[in-house]
Design an enzyme around this catalytic site. Structure first.
Site, mmCIF file in Angstrom:
data_model
loop_
_atom_site.group_PDB
_atom_site.id
_atom_site.type_symbol
_atom_site.label_atom_id
_atom_site.label_comp_id
_atom_site.label_asym_id
_atom_site.label_seq_id
_atom_site.Cartn_x
_atom_site.Cartn_y
_atom_site.Cartn_z
ATOM 1 N N GLU A 124 2.549 -11.218 -5.454
ATOM 2 C CA GLU A 124 3.303 -9.908 -5.740
ATOM 3 C C GLU A 124 5.242 -10.580 -5.878
ATOM 4 O OE1 GLU A 124 2.356 -6.857 -3.775
ATOM 5 O OE2 GLU A 124 2.322 -7.890 -2.404
ATOM 6 N N LYS A 152 1.012 -0.262 3.017
ATOM 7 C CA LYS A 152 2.524 0.091 3.069
ATOM 8 C C LYS A 152 2.771 0.132 4.445
ATOM 9 C CE LYS A 152 5.819 1.865 0.200
ATOM 10 N NZ LYS A 152 6.284 0.293 -0.831
ATOM 11 N N TYR A 168 5.047 3.006 5.199
ATOM 12 C CA TYR A 168 7.168 4.224 4.813
ATOM 13 C C TYR A 168 6.047 3.905 3.327
ATOM 14 C CZ TYR A 168 8.431 -0.626 2.336
ATOM 15 O OH TYR A 168 7.659 -1.696 1.703
ATOM 16 N N LEU A 201 0.123 -5.073 -2.927
ATOM 17 C CA LEU A 201 0.242 -3.532 -2.674
ATOM 18 C C LEU A 201 0.447 -2.564 -3.811
ATOM 19 C CD1 LEU A 201 1.341 -1.214 -0.871
ATOM 20 C CD2 LEU A 201 3.425 -1.844 -2.279
#
Length: 285
Positions: A181, A149, A33, A205
């Site tokens: 993260e 992702k 996505y 990411l």
């Protein structure tokens, strides 16, 4: 007003859009996505999102079912049809519908592609930018390919709920003593004027907003160091912040119940947010 969504080549009222129960996104989280922000009816960082989308699909050996030009047109048409001034466009592509089997279906199985909008009036004027976020630290228990992702977001969702239960806004995930993260964002600290954020790798990411913010920081003669930082370093930082497509640059003022620096929004984060919003508006398409 009923939203118009995009599903497999058609624009439909949201209550008429249906996806097969055999879709591999539903059965295996076998899909990817992207989320693109909209300010003033224009798309932010579309090129970066399109490039990362292609990378994620390639890593999973999914053939991209739509060209970049056509994808741009779909984004713009959804903005027009739903009268989006400020908001988000969610895009998801899965390997498609097939009988349940761990092995991939035949390569010619049609992908499922879905896009929908979320109106967010005043997206760039988020009041949290003036007060900052509170975060907690949690163990990073995700799979090893966080650079892709994918739609498998259960643990980040659990992390959000852990933060909520602790009276915080978000969680920073920690692996081997180092911050990876946030649950849906990249993490940064500032020490002695230097911006420190984890280097790119499979552990995080590759944020599109991250790339833009670091470029703007360097252009503004700010010192940037891309390396892993420890949880103890974060607690001893002068400032902290996160970046994401929906939050832009957002200050972090508390970690695990203790203030970061003065416990107030810092100058570096505030300046970077101002630069990012201004420059992104100029470059929006």
């Amino acid at each position: 007003m009923t939203r118009t969504v995009y599903l497999n080549g058609a624009y439909l009222p949201e209550d008429q859009a249906k996806v097969s129960i055999f879709d591999r996104g539903f059965l295996f989280a076998d899909g990817v996505y992207e989320v693109t922000s909209v300010l003033g009816g224009k798309l932010l960082d579309f090129e970066g999102h399109a490039v990362r989308l292609q990378r994620s699909l390639s890593e999973l050996e999914i053939t991209n079912p739509i060209s970049k030009d056509d994808l741009l047109e779909v984004h713009r048409e959804l903005v027009r049809l739903n009268e989006i001034d400020d908001g988000l466009i969610y895009l998801q592509i899965t390997r498609g519908a097939a009988d349940r089997d761990f092995a991939y279906p035949p390569a010619d199985t049609p992908c499922t592609i879905v896009l929908f909008t979320q109106a967010k009036p005043g997206l760039a004027e988020n009041p949290m930018a003036q007060t900052g976020l509170k975060v907690i630290s949690i163990e990073d228990q995700r799979w090893g390919r966080r650079d892709i992702k994918t739609v498998q977001l259960l643990y980040p969702s659990m992390g959000k709920m852990m933060a909520k239960a602790a009276g915080a806004h978000d969680a920073w995930m920690v692996e081997d003593g180092f911050v990876t993260e946030g649950t849906s964002n990249n993490a940064y600290i500032v020490k002695n004027g230097k911006i420190i954020t984890r280097h790119l790798g499979h552990e995080i990411l590759h944020g599109i907003t991250r790339a833009a913010v670091l470029r703007f920081a360097r252009e503004a003669q700010m010192e940037v160091e891309e390396r892993a930082f420890t949880l103890d370093e974060a607690k001893d930082a002068d400032e902290a912040f996160i970046t994401s497509a929906s939050m832009f640059v957002m200050p972090v003022v508390e970690l695990d119940g203790a203030p970061i620096g003065t416990g107030k929004v810092g100058q570096v984060a505030s300046r970077l947010r101002e630069i990012y919003v201004d420059e992104s508006r100029k470059a929006a398409i």
